[in-house]
Write a protein that holds these residues in place. Structure first.
Motif, PDB file in Angstrom:
ATOM      1  N   LEU A  64       3.521 -13.190 -16.381  1.00 57.73           N
ATOM      2  CA  LEU A  64       3.219 -12.425 -15.181  1.00 57.73           C
ATOM      3  C   LEU A  64       4.069 -11.169 -15.116  1.00 57.73           C
ATOM      4  N   GLY A  65       3.478 -10.119 -14.605  1.00 58.44           N
ATOM      5  CA  GLY A  65       4.189  -8.873 -14.385  1.00 58.44           C
ATOM      6  C   GLY A  65       3.847  -8.329 -13.014  1.00 58.44           C
ATOM      7  N   ASP A  66       3.966  -7.000 -12.871  1.00 55.79           N
ATOM      8  CA  ASP A  66       3.637  -6.360 -11.606  1.00 55.79           C
ATOM      9  C   ASP A  66       2.131  -6.136 -11.564  1.00 55.79           C
ATOM     10  N   PHE A  67       1.391  -6.863 -10.716  1.00 53.86           N
ATOM     11  CA  PHE A  67      -0.056  -6.674 -10.610  1.00 53.86           C
ATOM     12  C   PHE A  67      -0.348  -5.569  -9.614  1.00 53.86           C
ATOM     13  N   ALA A  68      -1.274  -4.671  -9.968  1.00 52.44           N
ATOM     14  CA  ALA A  68      -1.583  -3.549  -9.090  1.00 52.44           C
ATOM     15  C   ALA A  68      -3.043  -3.172  -9.233  1.00 52.44           C
ATOM     16  N   ILE A  69      -3.575  -2.557  -8.181  1.00 55.44           N
ATOM     17  CA  ILE A  69      -4.919  -1.965  -8.174  1.00 55.44           C
ATOM     18  C   ILE A  69      -4.754  -0.459  -7.993  1.00 55.44           C
ATOM     19  N   LEU A  73       0.877  -1.178   0.000  1.00 53.36           N
ATOM     20  CA  LEU A  73       0.000   0.000   0.000  1.00 53.36           C
ATOM     21  C   LEU A  73       0.908   1.219   0.000  1.00 53.36           C
ATOM     22  N   LEU A  74       1.079   1.855  -1.163  1.00 53.09           N
ATOM     23  CA  LEU A  74       2.150   2.823  -1.356  1.00 53.09           C
ATOM     24  C   LEU A  74       1.638   4.197  -1.781  1.00 53.09           C
ATOM     25  N   ASN A  75       2.530   5.159  -1.588  1.00 48.77           N
ATOM     26  CA  ASN A  75       2.338   6.530  -2.101  1.00 48.77           C
ATOM     27  C   ASN A  75       1.059   7.192  -1.611  1.00 48.77           C
ATOM     28  N   GLY A  76       0.716   6.931  -0.340  1.00 51.09           N
ATOM     29  CA  GLY A  76      -0.396   7.656   0.286  1.00 51.09           C
ATOM     30  C   GLY A  76      -1.757   7.030   0.124  1.00 51.09           C
ATOM     31  N   ALA A  77      -1.853   5.843  -0.474  1.00 54.72           N
ATOM     32  CA  ALA A  77      -3.153   5.195  -0.592  1.00 54.72           C
ATOM     33  C   ALA A  77      -3.742   4.983   0.796  1.00 54.72           C
ATOM     34  N   LEU A 112      -7.179  -1.616 -12.803  1.00 56.04           N
ATOM     35  CA  LEU A 112      -6.340  -2.805 -12.606  1.00 56.04           C
ATOM     36  C   LEU A 112      -5.247  -2.796 -13.663  1.00 56.04           C
ATOM     37  N   SER A 113      -4.086  -3.314 -13.320  1.00 54.96           N
ATOM     38  CA  SER A 113      -3.023  -3.435 -14.314  1.00 54.96           C
ATOM     39  C   SER A 113      -2.088  -4.574 -13.943  1.00 54.96           C
ATOM     40  N   MET A 114      -1.492  -5.144 -14.975  1.00 55.93           N
ATOM     41  CA  MET A 114      -0.354  -6.041 -14.806  1.00 55.93           C
ATOM     42  C   MET A 114       0.698  -5.546 -15.774  1.00 55.93           C
ATOM     43  N   LEU A 139      -1.744  -0.040  -4.959  1.00 55.18           N
ATOM     44  CA  LEU A 139      -1.798  -1.235  -4.139  1.00 55.18           C
ATOM     45  C   LEU A 139      -1.251  -2.386  -4.967  1.00 55.18           C
ATOM     46  N   THR A 140      -0.166  -3.041  -4.456  1.00 55.04           N
ATOM     47  CA  THR A 140       0.509  -4.079  -5.233  1.00 55.04           C
ATOM     48  C   THR A 140       0.689  -5.345  -4.407  1.00 55.04           C
ATOM     49  N   ILE A 141       1.145  -6.382  -5.095  1.00 56.04           N
ATOM     50  CA  ILE A 141       1.433  -7.649  -4.416  1.00 56.04           C
ATOM     51  C   ILE A 141       2.669  -7.511  -3.545  1.00 56.04           C
TER      52      ILE A 141
END
Length: 871
Positions: A270-275, A83-87, A171-173, A121-123
């Protein structure tokens, strides 16, 4: 009894999903406070039942935790730890769904640029520029057959059009290296997009415009459910479905806003999964530059295409369970159950009215027409690729391939702006240089031959989004049309887009280009004034848009020659289910548009459609025109001959009339000469003979006859003057008649005791009168005056003439002895007066009484002026 003591409870919720709320309450059960807290942020949405995991749930994050990790209760649990950058977690969500996460935050950088470090928000607990932050090998994001459903709940703090960043990621990967798989996002134009990226193994995608009106219109007050489903049937048109639904108590089914196509299944990399943001640490600088400006909750990834009645806003007891068989594979229809549908017919760019699947002929007005036909299957059979061909009988000798996608169209037009040739260069699928967005993509060069007909005077270029259900992006730059050779002057002068208005905005307008289509806002530019290019960004499956420009050229230099048209392009175009066939300059005649289709597989199925078309012939080419023209020519010739004969007959009649009138004048003159001059000459002869005989024997008698001879000679002169005046054409006018009557009265009453008073206008118009008219009228006046001289005795006489433009009224009256009206009139020759007036169409009225004088009135209509017939 314990008194109730009031107290203040301050609840401060620092969230971009709800305003800060201050509650003032009395001491009450804690349940009341919790109930009030649960109402924060709700609209008209009833309490929802959170998702529970089923056999098709790959991942399910409720996002209710107050801090990482956020648990995954799917079949392949993958907690989210970064949970990064102020989320900010713990934000109020819909009742019963507890909490959500706000991503409308950052940890530095400039908003709207690539160095923004937006909330994410990432894994992995933190991001890395290598594979250490990738999803684990156990992470699944599609089912065994490739099918999937991505979904989430959203609430906006800022609408996309007002956001500082160009794209809002859900959503992104994504990855900093070579594992760029997909992104589900909303761009600033309000288009929801699922983009398979360069390392996914798939191409195509889905783009659909988010509603701005109606029940599901985007706003900052309500929660929305977003979902994208994929059937798992690769390369099938519209195998992607896009849903956008405002959560309310009235919703019973997901609101579908569009479709798309994946050409292949995802390959599983697979890549970097994020919300809530893109999952890249550095590109090209540090930062995650596409945060979502609001809250996200209840994220679920499934292994099949979910039924639109199987989402969280449907009450559990009313949900229709998703089934891989029923949702993915539709039973194949029989041979006669798969008709092709003619969706649109465009005539010269305008929609035509026609009855679908009818044999009724489409009738068009005469002239050259551009015909566009959009046709498709009503719903393509699952598991079966579809092949289509079309033909316009009367134009095509062979069947042709239908086209889909976007295109660059080049038309050559003549001096009347009529299309005389057209070349269409399609863009479908994904170009070689496409890299996930128009800003990231590399444009590749393309060149095609183009023939310029000798009659060409104008070049028209259009960059169009194609049929309405086509979606995607197309970028065009550096359009050029040249003759082969290094020193040739380019024909096209408007291809670099470096000049125009507001070029630093996406809505700018390059010089001489214009937006067209049913939705012109689909036509954009890159928004970079230093490197401006045309952009077609289409997410609306009901409209189309295009850029267009018209330019003249020198026909001497380019006419009848083959030139090279070249441009730079990048595109990711998702062809819809509509196939288009275009025909330019179709002339008058009978045609039939036909389309045939084939589905391949275990049970091949065929289909077809046809539409008769009749373009009316110009009237000069219709079967009835030649005989009618011949008949008209014969009729006109007969009419001409008839009129010529009639004209000759009329001229002959005029000649005869003139000769008759001439004969009448001659007869009248002869009669007058015989009756008047002959009598006077006879009197002269007799008087002269008697005078000669009595000259020696009886001088007194001789003198008396000589006096009578003198008087008769004088009367003869007067009579001759009257006769000459009557036949002289110089006197054929009204004023000459008036002058003659004046002289006549003076001559008659010169040596008599009768006084004559004249009332004749001094100025009369030079109205032309015939000699017969003048002669008869003057003789009638003369006869009346002579009657006064002979019978009235000493008296006073009045002669008046009046003219009213069409008639002459002459009145002669005296105060002499008069006579008894109705008796003895024949003695005085009065009956001759009436006869003379009758001959010229007039009337004579005579009134008299003894000792009271006589009154004679001549009422004469003036004769019509006619010209004698020319020889």
């Amino acid at each position: 009894m314990t008194p109730v003591v009031p107290f203040q409870c301050h609840v401060s919720l620092h969230s971009h999903c709800s305003d800060q709320i201050e509650l003032v309450a009395y001491r009450a059960p804690a349940v009341l406070i919790l109930l009030l807290l649960s109402e924060v942020g709700r609209s008209d949405v009833p309490p929802l039942t959170p998702y529970s995991s089923d056999d098709h749930t790959l991942h399910l994050w409720h996002l209710d935790e107050s801090a990482p990790p956020f648990g995954d209760i799917g079949r392949f649990p993958t907690p989210l730890r970064g949970l990064l950058n102020g989320a900010e977690p713990g934000q109020p969500s819909i009742p019963n769904l507890r909490n959500a996460i706000s991503f409308n935050h950052d940890a530095g950088g400039e908003p709207g640029t690539e160095n923004l470090k937006g909330a994410i928000l990432t894994i992995s607990p933190r991001l890395h520029a290598d594979n250490r932050d990738n999803a684990p090998p156990s992470f699944k994001y599609f089912g065994k057959d490739g099918a999937f459903t991505f979904e989430a709940l959203l609430k906006f703090d800022t609408l996309p059009a007002d956001a500082e960043q160009s794209e809002l990621t859900i959503l992104s990967m994504d990855d900093d290296l070579d594992s760029r798989i997909f992104r589900l996002l909303i761009d600033r134009q309000g288009i929801l997009t699922l983009t398979p990226m360069s390392d996914s193994g798939a191409s195509g995608g889905a783009r659909a415009s988010i509603p701005t009106e109606g029940v599901h219109a985007i706003n900052t007050e309500d929660w929305f459910h977003v979902a994208v489903t994929y059937s798992g049937i690769e390369n099938l048109t519209n195998n992607l479905k896009v849903y956008w639904t405002r959560l309310s108590s009235e919703v019973e089914k997901a609101n579908r806003i569009g479709s798309g196509t994946l050409t292949d299944d995802f390959n599983g990399r697979l890549g970097d999964f994020a919300i809530g943001n893109e999952a890249r640490q550095s590109w090209p600088d540090d930062g995650e530059s596409m945060p979502f400006p609001g809250c996200i909750d209840e994220v679920r990834i499934s292994s099949l295409a979910r039924n639109p009645r199987d989402f969280v806003f449907i009450p559990v007891e009313k949900r229709i369970p998703s089934n891989a068989v029923s949702d993915v594979a539709t039973p194949l229809p029989g041979p006669n159950e798969l008709p092709l549908i003619l969706a649109n017919v465009l005539i010269d760019g305008k929609a035509a009215e026609f009855k679908n699947q009818s044999r009724e002929t489409l009738v068009l007005e005469p002239g050259l027409h551009r015909l566009d036909f959009d046709f498709t299957y009503p719903s393509g059979p699952a598991n079966e690729p579809i092949y289509l061909r079309c033909q316009l009988e009367g134009v095509d000798e062979n069947w042709r391939e239908s086209t889909r996608g976007m295109s660059l169209v080049c038309q050559v037009r003549d001096e009347n702006n009529q299309i005389i040739s057209e070349a269409k260069f399609d863009a479908d699928g994904t170009s070689k240089g496409w890299a996930n967005s128009s800003e990231e993509s590399t444009l590749t060069s393309r060149a095609e031959p183009l023939f310029i007909p000798a009659a060409g005077r104008f070049i028209y270029i259009a960059v169009t989004s194609g049929s309405p259900d086509t979606t995607g992006s197309l970028v065009i730059d550096n359009i050029s049309i040249d003759l082969p050779g290094k020193d040739s002057i380019p024909l096209w002068q408007n291809g670099d887009f470096s000049r125009g208005d507001n070029l630093d905005s996406r809505q700018g307008l390059p010089q001489r280009w214009s937006r067209r289509g049913s939705d012109p806002t689909i036509a954009l530019i890159t928004g970079d004034a230093s490197a401006s290019a045309l952009v077609i960004s289409d997410g609306d499956q009901n409209h189309y848009g295009e850029w267009a420009c018209l330019q003249s050229f020198d026909p001497v230099t380019y006419g009848g020659r083959t030139v090279i048209i070249s441009w730079d392009e990048a595109y990711n175009v998702i062809g819809g289910s509509l196939h288009r066939a275009t025909y330019v300059n179709v002339p008058s005649g009978n045609y039939t548009f036909r389309a045939i289709g084939l589905t391949t597989g275990n049970s091949p199925t065929t289909a077809s459609l046809s539409l008769p078309i009749f373009i009316r012939l110009p009237f000069w080419q219709r079967p009835w025109f030649t005989p009618m023209l011949a008949g008209a020519i014969v009729a006109l010739l007969a009419l001409y001959l008839f009129r010529l004969a009639r004209r000759r007959a009329r001229r002959r009649l005029r000649e005869l009339a003139f000769q008759n009138a001439l004969e009448k004048d001659r007869t009248r003159i002869a009669r007058d000469m015989h009756d008047d001059l002959g009598t006077r000459i006879t009197v002269l002869n007799l008087s002269a003979s008697v005078a000669l005989r009595e000259l020696d024997q009886n001088p007194e008698v001789s003198r008396r006859h000589l006096g009578k001879l003198n008087h008769s000679a004088r009367d003869l002169v007067v009579a001759m003057d009257d006769l000459v005046w009557a036949v002289d054409p110089a006197h054929d006018s009204l004023d000459q008649l008036a002058s003659h009557l004046t002289r006549l009265a003076e001559e008659i009453f010169r040596d008599s005791p009768i006084r004559c008073r004249l009332d004749i206008p001094s100025l009369l118009p030079p109205r032309i009168l015939g000699s017969d008219f003048r002669h008869q009228l003057s003789l009638a006046v003369k006869e009346a005056l002579h009657n006064i001289l002979r019978h009235a005795g000493p008296c006073e006489t009045h002669l008046s003439l009046k003219y009213d433009g069409n008639r002459i009224l002459i009145e002669i009256r005296d105060d002499g002895v008069g006579f008894e009206s109705g008796s003895g009139s024949s003695r005085h020759g009065l009956e001759y007066l009436c006869k003379r007036l009758e001959e010229i169409g007039g009337t004579c009225t005579i009134t008299s009484s003894p000792d009271d004088g006589t009154r004679v009135v001549f009422d004469c209509p003036l004769p019509q002026q006619t010209n004698p017939a020319k020889p």
